[in-house]
Design a protein around this motif. Structure first.
Motif, PDB file in Angstrom:
ATOM      1  N   SER A   2      47.332  39.528  52.983  1.00 23.58           N
ATOM      2  CA  SER A   2      47.303  38.596  51.861  1.00 23.58           C
ATOM      3  C   SER A   2      46.059  38.759  51.005  1.00 23.58           C
ATOM      4  O   SER A   2      45.051  39.311  51.439  1.00 23.58           O
ATOM      5  CB  SER A   2      47.362  37.167  52.380  1.00 23.58           C
ATOM      6  N   ARG A   3      46.159  38.220  49.817  1.00 22.06           N
ATOM      7  CA  ARG A   3      45.056  38.223  48.847  1.00 22.06           C
ATOM      8  C   ARG A   3      44.628  36.791  48.590  1.00 22.06           C
ATOM      9  O   ARG A   3      45.462  35.932  48.317  1.00 22.06           O
ATOM     10  CB  ARG A   3      45.526  38.870  47.548  1.00 22.06           C
ATOM     11  N   VAL A   4      43.336  36.536  48.645  1.00 17.72           N
ATOM     12  CA  VAL A   4      42.778  35.220  48.357  1.00 17.72           C
ATOM     13  C   VAL A   4      41.943  35.323  47.093  1.00 17.72           C
ATOM     14  O   VAL A   4      41.198  36.287  46.908  1.00 17.72           O
ATOM     15  CB  VAL A   4      41.905  34.704  49.526  1.00 17.72           C
ATOM     16  N   VAL A   5      42.085  34.328  46.220  1.00 20.89           N
ATOM     17  CA  VAL A   5      41.272  34.243  45.010  1.00 20.89           C
ATOM     18  C   VAL A   5      40.593  32.883  44.996  1.00 20.89           C
ATOM     19  O   VAL A   5      41.248  31.847  45.194  1.00 20.89           O
ATOM     20  CB  VAL A   5      42.125  34.405  43.732  1.00 20.89           C
ATOM     21  N   ILE A   6      39.286  32.892  44.797  1.00 18.61           N
ATOM     22  CA  ILE A   6      38.530  31.652  44.619  1.00 18.61           C
ATOM     23  C   ILE A   6      38.065  31.634  43.169  1.00 18.61           C
ATOM     24  O   ILE A   6      37.247  32.464  42.761  1.00 18.61           O
ATOM     25  CB  ILE A   6      37.318  31.579  45.564  1.00 18.61           C
ATOM     26  N   GLU A   7      38.633  30.720  42.382  1.00 17.77           N
ATOM     27  CA  GLU A   7      38.246  30.569  40.984  1.00 17.77           C
ATOM     28  C   GLU A   7      37.216  29.450  40.911  1.00 17.77           C
ATOM     29  O   GLU A   7      37.444  28.355  41.424  1.00 17.77           O
ATOM     30  CB  GLU A   7      39.460  30.251  40.118  1.00 17.77           C
ATOM     31  N   TYR A   8      36.082  29.732  40.269  1.00 16.28           N
ATOM     32  CA  TYR A   8      34.977  28.777  40.237  1.00 16.28           C
ATOM     33  C   TYR A   8      34.447  28.642  38.811  1.00 16.28           C
ATOM     34  O   TYR A   8      34.604  29.544  37.985  1.00 16.28           O
ATOM     35  CB  TYR A   8      33.849  29.237  41.167  1.00 16.28           C
ATOM     36  N   CYS A   9      33.818  27.532  38.515  1.00 15.33           N
ATOM     37  CA  CYS A   9      33.286  27.255  37.186  1.00 15.33           C
ATOM     38  C   CYS A   9      31.899  27.875  37.023  1.00 15.33           C
ATOM     39  O   CYS A   9      30.974  27.549  37.774  1.00 15.33           O
ATOM     40  CB  CYS A   9      33.211  25.746  36.950  1.00 15.33           C
ATOM     41  N   GLN A  23      32.599  34.218  52.033  1.00 17.06           N
ATOM     42  CA  GLN A  23      32.029  34.792  53.256  1.00 17.06           C
ATOM     43  C   GLN A  23      32.666  34.186  54.497  1.00 17.06           C
ATOM     44  O   GLN A  23      33.016  34.902  55.443  1.00 17.06           O
ATOM     45  CB  GLN A  23      30.523  34.549  53.281  1.00 17.06           C
ATOM     46  N   GLU A  24      32.855  32.882  54.497  1.00 19.52           N
ATOM     47  CA  GLU A  24      33.488  32.210  55.633  1.00 19.52           C
ATOM     48  C   GLU A  24      34.908  32.728  55.855  1.00 19.52           C
ATOM     49  O   GLU A  24      35.320  32.990  56.986  1.00 19.52           O
ATOM     50  CB  GLU A  24      33.504  30.697  55.409  1.00 19.52           C
ATOM     51  N   LEU A  25      35.668  32.869  54.769  1.00 18.24           N
ATOM     52  CA  LEU A  25      37.054  33.326  54.889  1.00 18.24           C
ATOM     53  C   LEU A  25      37.129  34.796  55.301  1.00 18.24           C
ATOM     54  O   LEU A  25      37.965  35.169  56.132  1.00 18.24           O
ATOM     55  CB  LEU A  25      37.803  33.098  53.573  1.00 18.24           C
ATOM     56  N   LEU A  26      36.273  35.632  54.733  1.00 18.73           N
ATOM     57  CA  LEU A  26      36.279  37.050  55.100  1.00 18.73           C
ATOM     58  C   LEU A  26      35.885  37.256  56.554  1.00 18.73           C
ATOM     59  O   LEU A  26      36.434  38.120  57.239  1.00 18.73           O
ATOM     60  CB  LEU A  26      35.346  37.835  54.190  1.00 18.73           C
ATOM     61  N   THR A  27      34.948  36.470  57.030  1.00 18.00           N
ATOM     62  CA  THR A  27      34.525  36.571  58.432  1.00 18.00           C
ATOM     63  C   THR A  27      35.652  36.157  59.370  1.00 18.00           C
ATOM     64  O   THR A  27      35.894  36.802  60.394  1.00 18.00           O
ATOM     65  CB  THR A  27      33.288  35.694  58.677  1.00 18.00           C
ATOM     66  N   THR A  28      36.362  35.112  59.007  1.00 21.62           N
ATOM     67  CA  THR A  28      37.424  34.579  59.860  1.00 21.62           C
ATOM     68  C   THR A  28      38.691  35.416  59.808  1.00 21.62           C
ATOM     69  O   THR A  28      39.354  35.615  60.826  1.00 21.62           O
ATOM     70  CB  THR A  28      37.748  33.126  59.450  1.00 21.62           C
ATOM     71  N   PHE A  29      39.046  35.926  58.634  1.00 16.87           N
ATOM     72  CA  PHE A  29      40.330  36.615  58.445  1.00 16.87           C
ATOM     73  C   PHE A  29      40.156  38.072  58.037  1.00 16.87           C
ATOM     74  O   PHE A  29      40.914  38.597  57.221  1.00 16.87           O
ATOM     75  CB  PHE A  29      41.168  35.872  57.396  1.00 16.87           C
ATOM     76  N   GLU A  35      42.317  41.513  50.362  1.00 16.75           N
ATOM     77  CA  GLU A  35      41.346  41.336  49.291  1.00 16.75           C
ATOM     78  C   GLU A  35      40.958  39.874  49.197  1.00 16.75           C
ATOM     79  O   GLU A  35      41.761  38.984  49.448  1.00 16.75           O
ATOM     80  CB  GLU A  35      41.970  41.779  47.964  1.00 16.75           C
ATOM     81  N   LEU A  36      39.709  39.637  48.822  1.00 20.89           N
ATOM     82  CA  LEU A  36      39.247  38.306  48.465  1.00 20.89           C
ATOM     83  C   LEU A  36      38.469  38.456  47.175  1.00 20.89           C
ATOM     84  O   LEU A  36      37.503  39.204  47.108  1.00 20.89           O
ATOM     85  CB  LEU A  36      38.357  37.687  49.541  1.00 20.89           C
ATOM     86  N   ALA A  37      38.933  37.783  46.126  1.00 21.04           N
ATOM     87  CA  ALA A  37      38.324  37.915  44.806  1.00 21.04           C
ATOM     88  C   ALA A  37      37.660  36.616  44.385  1.00 21.04           C
ATOM     89  O   ALA A  37      38.166  35.527  44.674  1.00 21.04           O
ATOM     90  CB  ALA A  37      39.385  38.300  43.779  1.00 21.04           C
ATOM     91  N   LEU A  38      36.542  36.757  43.691  1.00 22.44           N
ATOM     92  CA  LEU A  38      35.882  35.623  43.044  1.00 22.44           C
ATOM     93  C   LEU A  38      36.200  35.722  41.562  1.00 22.44           C
ATOM     94  O   LEU A  38      35.915  36.744  40.929  1.00 22.44           O
ATOM     95  CB  LEU A  38      34.375  35.671  43.276  1.00 22.44           C
ATOM     96  N   ASP A  52      48.704  33.845  45.185  1.00 24.04           N
ATOM     97  CA  ASP A  52      49.061  33.082  43.979  1.00 24.04           C
ATOM     98  C   ASP A  52      49.496  31.644  44.248  1.00 24.04           C
ATOM     99  O   ASP A  52      49.872  30.936  43.318  1.00 24.04           O
ATOM    100  CB  ASP A  52      50.136  33.806  43.149  1.00 24.04           C
ATOM    101  N   GLU A  53      49.455  31.173  45.488  1.00 21.61           N
ATOM    102  CA  GLU A  53      49.779  29.780  45.811  1.00 21.61           C
ATOM    103  C   GLU A  53      48.478  28.987  45.938  1.00 21.61           C
ATOM    104  O   GLU A  53      47.590  29.357  46.702  1.00 21.61           O
ATOM    105  CB  GLU A  53      50.548  29.693  47.134  1.00 21.61           C
ATOM    106  N   VAL A  54      48.367  27.904  45.177  1.00 18.29           N
ATOM    107  CA  VAL A  54      47.172  27.062  45.255  1.00 18.29           C
ATOM    108  C   VAL A  54      47.162  26.339  46.602  1.00 18.29           C
ATOM    109  O   VAL A  54      48.118  25.656  46.956  1.00 18.29           O
ATOM    110  CB  VAL A  54      47.135  26.031  44.106  1.00 18.29           C
TER     111      VAL A  54
END
Length: 102
Positions: A2-9, A23-29, A35-38, A52-54
């Motif tokens: 799976s792909r995780v995206v963290i969208e931040y302001c 970092q927490e998610l990458l360490t755990t999974f 991929e994990l994208a900021l 793509d699911e919130v």
């Protein structure tokens, strides 16, 4: 996988908070994620998506504790997997990352 995206302001300067959660998610999974994208955003956004699911939206749920997000991500990428002590009662929001002001 799976792909995780963290969208931040960026206006709110929430990059440190997003990076800490990443970092927490990458360490755990590490073996479940491809991929994990900021993703920089504006307007107070802080949203976590899995494929793509919130799964977490700060506007609705407040700032997440990593354990709460880990449970939600786990439920999508590795259902049934134990998270050890992170499988405790759910937190709906929480304290900021160390050294990060809300």
């Amino acid at each position: 996988m799976s792909r995780v995206v963290i969208e931040y302001c960026t206006q709110c300067r929430w990059l440190p908070r997003a990076a800490w959660l990443a970092q927490e998610l990458l360490t755990t999974f590490e073996s479940e994620l491809t991929e994990l994208a900021l993703k920089p955003g504006t307007g107070g956004v802080f949203v976590v998506r899995v494929d793509d699911e919130v799964v977490w939206d700060r506007r609705e749920q407040g700032f997440p504790e990593p354990t709460a997000v880990k449970r939600l991500v786990r439920d999508r990428v590795a259902p049934g997997r134990s998270l050890g002590h992170s499988d405790g009662p759910s937190d709906k929001g929480g304290d900021p990352a160390p050294g990060v002001s809300p």
